[in-house]
Design a protein around this motif. Structure first.
Motif, PDB file in Angstrom:
ATOM      1  N   ALA A  91       0.833  -1.195   0.000  1.00  0.00           N
ATOM      2  CA  ALA A  91       0.000   0.000   0.000  1.00  0.00           C
ATOM      3  C   ALA A  91       0.871   1.249   0.000  1.00  0.00           C
ATOM      4  O   ALA A  91       1.807   1.365   0.787  1.00  0.00           O
ATOM      5  N   LEU A  92       0.570   2.159  -0.889  1.00  0.00           N
ATOM      6  CA  LEU A  92       1.282   3.435  -0.899  1.00  0.00           C
ATOM      7  C   LEU A  92       0.985   4.168   0.406  1.00  0.00           C
ATOM      8  O   LEU A  92      -0.166   4.249   0.833  1.00  0.00           O
ATOM      9  N   PRO A  93       2.020   4.690   1.074  1.00  0.00           N
ATOM     10  CA  PRO A  93       1.849   5.213   2.436  1.00  0.00           C
ATOM     11  C   PRO A  93       0.939   6.420   2.557  1.00  0.00           C
ATOM     12  O   PRO A  93       0.382   6.663   3.607  1.00  0.00           O
ATOM     13  N   ARG A  94       0.752   7.199   1.511  1.00  0.00           N
ATOM     14  CA  ARG A  94      -0.071   8.399   1.652  1.00  0.00           C
ATOM     15  C   ARG A  94      -1.471   8.243   1.065  1.00  0.00           C
ATOM     16  O   ARG A  94      -2.400   8.903   1.490  1.00  0.00           O
ATOM     17  N   THR A  95      -1.622   7.393   0.071  1.00  0.00           N
ATOM     18  CA  THR A  95      -2.938   7.242  -0.561  1.00  0.00           C
ATOM     19  C   THR A  95      -3.617   5.936  -0.207  1.00  0.00           C
ATOM     20  O   THR A  95      -4.816   5.800  -0.423  1.00  0.00           O
ATOM     21  N   GLY A  96      -2.885   4.954   0.297  1.00  0.00           N
ATOM     22  CA  GLY A  96      -3.482   3.673   0.625  1.00  0.00           C
ATOM     23  C   GLY A  96      -3.787   2.818  -0.581  1.00  0.00           C
ATOM     24  O   GLY A  96      -4.381   1.752  -0.455  1.00  0.00           O
ATOM     25  N   VAL A  97      -3.384   3.258  -1.782  1.00  0.00           N
ATOM     26  CA  VAL A  97      -3.630   2.491  -3.001  1.00  0.00           C
ATOM     27  C   VAL A  97      -2.673   1.298  -3.044  1.00  0.00           C
ATOM     28  O   VAL A  97      -1.466   1.442  -2.847  1.00  0.00           O
ATOM     29  N   LEU A  98      -3.212   0.109  -3.309  1.00  0.00           N
ATOM     30  CA  LEU A  98      -2.389  -1.085  -3.432  1.00  0.00           C
ATOM     31  C   LEU A  98      -1.753  -1.151  -4.815  1.00  0.00           C
ATOM     32  O   LEU A  98      -2.410  -0.861  -5.823  1.00  0.00           O
ATOM     33  N   ILE A  99      -0.484  -1.523  -4.866  1.00  0.00           N
ATOM     34  CA  ILE A  99       0.185  -1.740  -6.144  1.00  0.00           C
ATOM     35  C   ILE A  99       0.995  -3.024  -6.057  1.00  0.00           C
ATOM     36  O   ILE A  99       1.584  -3.326  -5.021  1.00  0.00           O
TER      37      ILE A  99
END
Length: 246
Positions: A91-99
């Motif tokens: 998870a991207l630390p600022r947006t919470g989007v999983l990649i």
């Protein structure tokens, strides 16, 4: 409210971005701007946000329409379950989007957090844990988590899903999502016309060549992954969720 979810605060708020202007009575009072100037870890909820680790995905730490869902047990449980199904997801630390690990260029606009926030609000309005799962799960806990795969050369359908690197399991229930349509498990609930439904449909319509799918476990696990992916600005992205089905 759903079991296991805290009651969201009901103070007015406006989220302003370069592309969107959404208002709701269930968001925090902070204003979110594309330059990330208002992004910071939440501490006023009394729930600490742990740092990233190689074992679990980094829990989101940004202030947005997903603030409350990022700190409730259902959302965190879904993040951990998705990570257990595919350890490559982070998870991207600022947006919470999983990649997935193969994705080298993360998204830079607020589309996915807004889509996930609209999904959460709509799911709450129809008393379901997730718009993808509907009421098919044996658990009341669940959430729709944003995921960004990026460009996939000569890839569509199952080739795109394979980029999620889910361990074992079998892709099933693969079906195109026609334009202006809704996830099938949400349609089964016959959601009434509402501002929440309109907002979600507007955001969802930006995904081209969209499709739904599930990944069933290859072991005795009862966890099923639900996904909805589509292409926006040349990059594959969408939502993931999980359900318990014995």
């Amino acid at each position: 409210m759903l079991l296991g979810r805290p009651l969201l605060r009901t103070c007015p708020c406006t989220i302003t971005t370069a592309s969107y202007s959404l208002s709701t009575r269930t968001m925090s009072t902070e204003t979110i701007r594309p330059d990330n100037s208002a992004l910071h870890p939440r501490t006023d909820t009394g729930i600490p946000i742990p740092p990233p680790s190689p074992i679990e995905p980094a829990l989101p730490s940004f202030a947005s329409s997903l603030t409350d869902s990022h700190t409730d047990e259902a959302y965190i449980t879904t993040l951990k379950t998705l990570h257990s199904l595919s350890p490559s997801l982070r998870a991207l630390p600022r947006t919470g989007v999983l990649i997935p690990s193969a994705t080298t260029t993360p998204p830079t606009d607020p589309y996915l957090p807004l889509l996930a926030g609209a999904a959460r609000t709509l799911a709450d309005s129809v008393l379901a844990p997730s718009v993808l799962v509907g009421r098919t799960s044996e658990s009341d806990e669940g959430a729709d988590v944003p995921v960004f795969i990026g460009q996939v050369e000569d890839g569509e359908g199952e080739k795109v899903v394979e980029r999620l690197e889910v361990k074992g399991g079998k892709i099933s229930d693969f079906a195109p999502l026609p334009s202006s349509s809704l996830p099938r498990n949400l349609v089964a609930l016959s959601p009434p016309s509402s501002p929440e439904l309109k907002t979600f449909k507007t955001l969802l319509s930006e995904l081209q060549s969209a499709f739904e799918f599930t990944i069933e476990p290859s072991t005795s696990s009862s966890t099923v992954l639900y996904g909805l992916l589509g292409k926006r600005q040349g990059a594959w992205q969408g939502l993931l969720s999980t359900a318990v089905q014995s």
